[in-house]
Every structure is written in structure tokens, then in C-alpha cells.
Design an enzyme around this catalytic site. Structure first.
Site, PDB file in Angstrom:
ATOM      1  N   ASP A   1       0.824  -1.219   0.000  1.00  0.00           N
ATOM      2  CA  ASP A   1       0.000   0.000   0.000  1.00  0.00           C
ATOM      3  C   ASP A   1       0.858   1.270   0.000  1.00  0.00           C
ATOM      4  O   ASP A   1       2.072   1.229   0.299  1.00  0.00           O
ATOM      5  CB  ASP A   1      -0.906  -0.032   1.247  1.00  0.00           C
TER       6      ASP A   1
ATOM      7  N   ASP B   1     -10.785   1.960  -3.077  1.00  0.00           N
ATOM      8  CA  ASP B   1     -11.289   1.744  -1.711  1.00  0.00           C
ATOM      9  C   ASP B   1     -12.802   1.773  -1.684  1.00  0.00           C
ATOM     10  O   ASP B   1     -13.418   1.405  -0.695  1.00  0.00           O
ATOM     11  CB  ASP B   1     -10.768   2.847  -0.781  1.00  0.00           C
TER      12      ASP B   1
HETATM   13  C1  GLA Z   1      -5.680   1.901   2.308  1.00  0.00           C
HETATM   14  C2  GLA Z   1      -6.144   0.741   1.485  1.00  0.00           C
HETATM   15  C3  GLA Z   1      -7.218  -0.022   2.216  1.00  0.00           C
HETATM   16  C4  GLA Z   1      -6.679  -0.499   3.538  1.00  0.00           C
HETATM   17  C5  GLA Z   1      -6.157   0.690   4.333  1.00  0.00           C
HETATM   18  C6  GLA Z   1      -5.454   0.241   5.577  1.00  0.00           C
HETATM   19  O1  GLA Z   1      -6.673   2.870   2.428  1.00  0.00           O
HETATM   20  O2  GLA Z   1      -6.566   1.154   0.235  1.00  0.00           O
HETATM   21  O3  GLA Z   1      -7.662  -1.108   1.447  1.00  0.00           O
HETATM   22  O4  GLA Z   1      -5.652  -1.433   3.304  1.00  0.00           O
HETATM   23  O5  GLA Z   1      -5.246   1.465   3.582  1.00  0.00           O
HETATM   24  O6  GLA Z   1      -4.959   1.290   6.314  1.00  0.00           O
END
Ligand code: GLA
Length: 742
Positions: free
Chosen positions: A479, A548
Site C-alpha cells: 500500500d 477503496d
Molecule cells: C488503504 C487501502 C485499504 C486499507 C487501508 C489500511 O486505504 O486502500 O484497502 O488497506 O489502507 O490502512
């Protein structure tokens, strides 16, 4: 396929029998763009562009003819200072402070195949005869600097790749302020611009506008790609549709700050450019050094937006994505993020994975919150060791227990970041990325690690390897959750104007090292969802967390836009709980499943709290998906109804396998209306002669019938038995399986 060169005319014609790309040298100096599009037989390749003595135009040095002006010529790699007043492809600062550059043609070389770019992701050939490459050499007329423009044409794809290398052969340093990967001028102006703008949670919508005179820019100044713009644009004829008409696509294989310029000049020439953003860029090229730009992928189709997508899907699947998972069926995932957020215990994970195994899930992903003292998003990034308060029996034991249930185990990391509340920051505050003597700004309470410093890269690789060597990990979600600010380095060795690009190069070095050291791991890239969904990351990681936003309706738009340029196998797509956490909408599990299974299916909810009825639907979705995922992930994907063209109220997608014996059709409707008009939908991509069975029914239809006459989506016999849902009401979907019987 061949690259035809007319030595006398000094003209070049790249063709694979399907497309042609032509340019030539004029006045022994300038590169003039002549043509790109459907293959033509013109072997001369010389420019037929009429020359005019225009008011206020300048003829360049050593050219006396008043009608010869760089400002109204279609060029291939324009520089500044000699009368072309449009956007340049290159800008230097020379030791004397001057920024005027004139390049002169200095020969060429042709070779079979395609060479790798050093330290940058790139498209590749498997065999030399799959492509042919032309290198054009240009020299700076004042300084000893050589420019190599590299063009590769692929045999079986209507694709040309371009990049540039700059070598300083002199004995003084030269500063590069701008060097783009490609530039070309179309000598006609009737184009629409298609781009994929968005934001967090609504990435990659398809926006199409007519191009008017002026400069149109799509870019990122965020240190990364960002959710807002994609390093992609397309130019289409105004009459081009999903299935017909000319479309030119431009895409940068790069994960940092990019710049696309689309400039319609006063005389109707359209300049298209793509490369690293020059805004934060200032590179010192010392004597003997070479700078290499990222690669741009140029695609042409005469078959509309779908035609472009077909080429890009296949091309990226076969010539960009690498490794063990390139063609492997992707597992059905359960990710705990939206199910628990940071609030999980070992017992909770145990219960969730018990249930997941029963439902047919194949891989469990432990998301954020397992390391350091991470119970909120304010702490611990950089401390990549397990939080024993939360997971007392160690990560290894947790992983082994999960694997004993028949599931694979995946883990979340955000390795480019540092929290101030971390052991890493206490030890190395100077590893935080920021310009010298400036204050640093927080984003999500976190900061970025300065990957331009070798010691930082070494530390992160060591920490990650320590886990990967000890814990049986099958998947990693990588990420990246903020943008760069105060771009610069605290290290005295690194110039601030180079940091943005050097950090990306540092990332690529780490990704190459880790992905090649652990080839069995399935790597998924993520950046707050799809904030860094780009071809550069795809080179290392074959799939991306698309957004997301897991709301089914929002995903219709996000996945439609994504499908314009990325293969389905790269799109991770999860079913989440309702009301949806991003926008509070409630949709049925049926439509959530149908949307999510049009990519790499996963679930992201607390499976221990759902009803038996929901479990039954999930079980069916998972088993249907497993049966059809090779068709979905690796078949041919067609947008039958483009969500954006249908006022964001409908979409229809079709997957067809290579031998056209199987098809899977989805129709989605957002809001219903009273007494609606009936909907006949015409399919594409099927075998016209073949007879197809519709679902499990006795109804059979010929391919030509399905494609020319079409089907009414309202017909009751098309509804599947499990959900027993018709199209009456909001947020509905329909799934039809076509199986060739004859
Ligand atoms: C990002 C990702 C999510 C999750 C969060 C965790 O927003 O896109 O899917 O993994 O971080 O903090």
C-alpha cells in the site's frame, strides 16, 4: 513486419502490416512526423504537409525559405529557441545559463527485438522476432550531448513504444529541466480527448471532450500517480464509438509525477506528449552520464474504444505483466479490513478464517494493524515486526494455523512510509523525505521514506525479508497512502530536483529485488485503492486494489474506466458489507457479487456475522466464479453498454473466451423507472455460426442472432435461480452464461 528506411529521402516507416508510423528528416536536421494510423503502402514516407509563408512565423537558423517554420511543422521531438512556440519535449540549462537547444539528426540503427530499460519497468518481448526497434540519434549542436529516440514496433500488436536516452559526452555538467518520453504532431485537428480523471473512491471515470485551440494538460505533481489523473489519454475521431472508429492511446509506464500535453496549435496541428513531469524535475547530467526516460506505449485502433481496450489488455497481459502469476487463476480472497479495521484479535481472525474456508474462500489477507503498536493509523509505519499484544502466538503460527484450514495467507504492508511514532523514526529522523531546512507536512498522520537514500532502501528490504523468510506468505498487499510534499532529501548527497524521480527509481529497485527473490508470492499494489494503478506497478505486481470504494454502483463506473486500459486480471474487486462504508448505500448481495466477480473476486466483510441466507449466496458466487474465472480473468472483455455513455444508470459487460465457445454476459441497472422501455442488447465477439445455450435452459441461439438481433434483458428465462431476482427495482443485475452446443 519491418522498419522501412528510405536512405535517399531520409525517411522511416515503421509497419507491422496493420499499422504504419512514418517520419522523416528535413534539412538534414529536423525530424518531421508524417503519419500514424492504419497501415499504408507509401514507402517514400516523405512529408506532404504544405508549406506556407505565415504571418509572424520564424524560419529557423540556416534555413532561408520563409515558408519553412518549425512552428507550423508536424514534429517528432521539438525543442525550444528556434521558433517553435508550442510545448517542447526537452529543456536544458547549459553551463552558461542558456536554455536554447537545437538538435540535429545524426543517424540511426535498427535491430530485431527490444532492449530492456535499466532500472525502469518496460514492456518486453519473449522472442526477438516479436518486435523490431529503431534508434534515432540526435546531437546537440553546441554541446557534446547525444539523444537517442527509441521506437519499437510489435509484430502482433498495434503498439509502438517510445523512450529517450540523453548522454553527456562532454566535460561539463548539463542540467535537464525536462525530457519527455514521446512527442508527436498530428497534422489534423478534428479530435476528441478521452481521459480518466477521478478522486479517492471514484477513480478513472471516462471523460470525453472536443479539443479546442490551446494547451490541455493532464498531470501529477504528487510524487506519485494519484487518484486524480491517469498517465493516459486517448485521441479519437469525433465519430468514434465503443466499437468503431479511430482511436490513439498514449500511456506512460511510470509510477511517479507525469505530464501529458495535448496542444492544438494555431494552424490545426495537434501535439501529443507524455513523460515525467518537469515541474519538480531538475537533473544534473555529469560528464559521461546517461539519463533514460520511462517508456510510453502508443496504441492505435480503428475499432473504437473497445478495440483499444482489446489491444491494451492483451499487450499488457503478454508483454508487461511478468512472473508466476501472469496467467495463473487468481484466488478468491477474504480481506479483514472492512470487517474489523484495526480492531481484531487472534480469536477473531480464527473465527473469520474458519467461516471463510467453509464458504470456499482460498486466501485470507490480514490487512493493516498487525505490526509495531499499530492500533490506529497514527503510528508504527516503518516498524515491520508483529504486534505481540495483538497476535500473541506470532505471525508464523497465525499463518500456519490459517494454512492448516486450507487457506493461503496474505499480509498488508506500506513499506514506503514512516510514522513519527515509530522506532524507525526515533533511530533515523533523517530518513523522512523532506527538502532540507523545510518543515514537513503530515498526511494521514504519516510521512514518506526517502527511497532516494540507499541506506533507507537497504533497511526496508532487510525488514521485509526478515518476515518473508520466516512466515509462509502467499500474497502481499503493498500500500501507499499519501502524496509527497516538500519534495527533497535530507541527505547532502542528493539534489532536491532529482528526488521525486529518484524515489520512484528506488521503489523500482526494491520491487525488482523483492518480487524476484519471492517469485511465488502474489503481489497486489494499492494506494488508498487505485491511486497508483499504472503500467509501471503492473510490471512488478500483476494486480491492483482497484478502489477503496466497494459500493457496487460506484464500482460500475470505476471498473468501466479501468477496463479501458487495464486487463481484467489486474483488477482486484471485493464484495463488502451494506450499508456501504464509503457512501452508505444498500445494494443486494447479488449485484455486489456480480460486479466484484467481473474482476478478481474477493470479500471484505465480517463473515462471522452474516446470515445463513447470505452465506448460501456467497457460496454460490464463489463456486460459480471458480468455474468461470479463467474466462473472466483471461478472456476477451467487451463493454457492451458503456456506463458513462448510459448516463451512469446502466452497464453491460461480456467475457468471451479465445475460441468463442463460451461467453458470460452481465447487465446492470442502477435506478429503475415506472413503465420502462424494454432493453434490447446486441452482443459482440461471438462466433456467428455457433449455436449457444443460454444458462442451463433449453434455449439456444446462434451467435449472429445474439450479435445482430440481440436479446431483451427483461426475458424471465434469463434470470438465475439462486437469487431469483428480476430487473424490477433499483440496483439490479443479470448474468447470462452462453455455452456453445454446436
Ligand atoms: C488503504 C487501502 C485499504 C486499507 C487501508 C489500511 O486505504 O486502500 O484497502 O488497506 O489502507 O490502512
Amino acid at each position: 513486419m519491418s522498419i522501412l528506411i528510405n536512405e535517399q529521402q531520409q525517411s522511416f516507416h515503421l509497419t507491422n502490416g496493420s499499422i504504419s508510423y512514418q517520419f522523416s528528416v528535413e534539412k538534414d536536421t529536423f525530424l518531421i512526423h508524417n503519419y500514424w494510423g492504419k497501415a499504408i503502402q507509401d514507402n517514400e514516407g516523405i512529408s506532404d504537409y504544405p508549406r506556407h509563408d505565415r504571418s509572424h512565423s520564424t524560419n529557423p537558423f540556416n534555413v532561408e525559405a520563409r515558408e519553412y517554420s518549425l512552428n507550423d511543422l508536424p514534429q517528432e521531438f521539438p525543442t525550444n529557441g528556434y521558433g517553435d512556440f508550442r510545448e517542447t519535449a526537452l529543456e536544458h540549462r547549459y553551463p552558461d545559463g542558456s536554455f536554447i537547444t537545437q538538435l540535429k539528426y545524426d543517424g540511426y540503427e535498427v535491430y530485431e527485438g527490444k532492449k530492456a530499460l535499466e532500472g525502469l519497468p518496460h514492456t518486453y518481448v519473449n522472442k526477438e522476432d516479436e518486435a523490431e526497434t529503431l534508434e534515432i540519434y540526435l546531437i546537440d549542436m553546441l554541446y557534446d550531448v547525444i539523444y537517442t529516440l527509441t521506437y519499437t514496433i510489435f509484430q502482433n500488436y498495434d503498439v509502438i513504444t517510445r523512450h529517450v536516452r540523453v548522454k553527456n559526452n562532454g566535460n561539463q555538467s548539463v542540467e535537464i529541466n525536462k525530457v519527455l518520453s514521446m512527442s508527436l504532431d498530428f497534422d489534423y485537428s478534428q479530435f476528441d480527448l478521452i481521459q480518466l480523471p477521478g478522486s479517492w473512491g471514484r477513480e478513472r471515470s471516462i471523460v470525453r471532450t472536443p479539443i479546442t485551440q490551446g494547451l490541455h494538460r493532464i498531470d501529477s505533481k504528487r510524487g506519485t500517480v494519484g487518484h486524480e489523473y491517469q498517465p493516459f489519454f486517448a485521441l479519437t475521431d469525433p465519430t468514434t464509438t465503443e466499437h468503431h472508429g479511430d482511436i490513439y492511446g498514449f500511456h506512460l509506464v511510470y509510477s511517479g509525477e507525469f505530464m501529458a500535453n495535448i496542444e492544438l496549435g494555431e494552424f490545426g496541428l495537434l501535439r501529443a506528449q507524455l513523460g515525467i513531469n518537469s515541474e519538480h524535475f531538475n537533473w544534473e547530467l555529469s560528464p559521461g552520464e546517461t539519463f533514460q526516460t520511462p517508456e510510453a506505449v502508443l496504441t492505435y485502433s480503428s475499432k473504437g474504444l473497445n478495440g483499444l481496450s482489446q489491444i491494451k489488455h492483451r499487450f499488457y497481459q503478454n508483454h508487461l505483466i511478468r512472473g508466476k502469476h501472469q496467467y495463473e487463476e487468481r484466488p478468491v480472497v477474504l480481506n479483514n479490513w472492512e470487517g474489523t479495521y484495526f480492531n481484531f484479535t487472534e480469536e477473531k481472525i480464527d473465527e473469520m478464517t474458519d467461516e471463510a474456508a467453509k464458504l470456499g474462500v482460498e486466501l485470507f489477507v490480514l490487512d493493516d494493524g498487525w505490526f509495531g503498536e499499530r492500533n490506529t493509523d497514527t503510528t508504527s509505519l516503518g516498524d515491520w515486526f508483529v504486534n505481540r499484544d495483538k497476535l500473541p502466538s506470532s505471525l508464523k503460527t497465525l499463518a500456519e494455523n490459517i494454512k492448516a484450514k486450507g487457506l493461503k495467507f496474505g499480509l498488508w504492508f506500506e513499506p514506503e512510509m514512516i510514522s513519527k511514532q515509530s522506532q524507525l523514526y526515533k533511530q533515523h529522523p533523517d530518513w523522512l523525505l523532506k527538502a532540507k531546512d523545510r518543515k514537513e507536512s503530515a498526511g494521514r498522520d504519516q510521512y514518506i521514506l526517502d527511497y532516494s537514500q540507499p541506506a533507507v532502501r537497504k533497511n526496508i528490504v532487510k525488514q521485509l525479508k526478515n518476515i518473508l523468510d520466516n512466515v509462509p506468505i502467499d500474497y502481499i498487499k503493498w500500500d501507499y497512502n499519501r502524496n509527497m510534499t516538500e519534495i527533497g532529501s535530507q541527505s547532502a548527497d542528493i539534489r532536491d530536483g532529482e528526488v521525486s524521480h529518484r524515489v520512484v527509481l528506488g521503489l523500482y529497485e526494491i520491487l525488482e529485488e523483492l518480487t524476484s527473490s519471492y517469485p511465488n508470492i502474489l503481489w497486489e499494489s494499492c494506494s488508498g485503492g487505485g491511486g497508483r494503478y499504472d503500467p509501471g506497478m503492473l510490471y512488478y505486481m500483476p494486480q491492483t486494489w482497484t478502489s477503496d470504494n466497494t459500493d457496487a454502483v460506484s464500482r460500475l463506473g470505476i471498473q468501466t474506466g479501468t477496463s479501458l486500459i487495464f486487463p481484467v486480471s489486474s483488477m482486484a474487486s471485493h464484495v463488502s458489507d451494506v450499508p456501504n462504508h464509503q457512501l452508505n448505500r444498500t445494494t443486494s448481495l447479488k449485484i455486489r457479487g456480480d460486479v466484484a466477480m467481473s474482476g478478481n473476486l474477493g470479500y471484505e466483510l465480517d463473515v462471522t456475522t452474516i446470515s445463513d441466507e447470505e452465506k448460501a449466496i456467497m457460496k454460490e458466487q464463489i463456486s460459480f466464479y471458480k468455474e468461470h474465472r479463467s474466462l473472466i480473468q483471461y478472456g476477451n472483455f467487451y463493454r457492451i453498454i458503456n456506463f458513462y455513455e448510459a448516463s451512469c444508470n446502466e452497464a453491460a459487460w461480456l467475457f468471451v473466451n479465445d475460441n468463442q465457445s463460451e461467453g458470460l454476459f452481465y447487465y446492470f441497472k442502477v435506478l429503475d423507472r415506472t413503465n420502462p422501455m424494454l432493453k434490447r442488447v446486441k452482443l459482440v465477439g461471438l462466433n456467428p455460426q455457433a449455436l449457444y445455450r443460454i444458462n442451463q435452459t433449453d434455449e439456444v441461439r446462434y451467435g449472429d442472432e445474439l450479435m445482430n438481433k440481440g436479446i431483451f434483458v427483461e426475458n424471465k428465462q434469463y434470470y438465475d435461480e439462486i437469487s431469483d431476482q428480476d430487473l424490477h427495482g433499483d440496483f439490479r443485475s443479470l448474468r447470462i452464461k452462453l455455452t456453445q452446443v454446436k
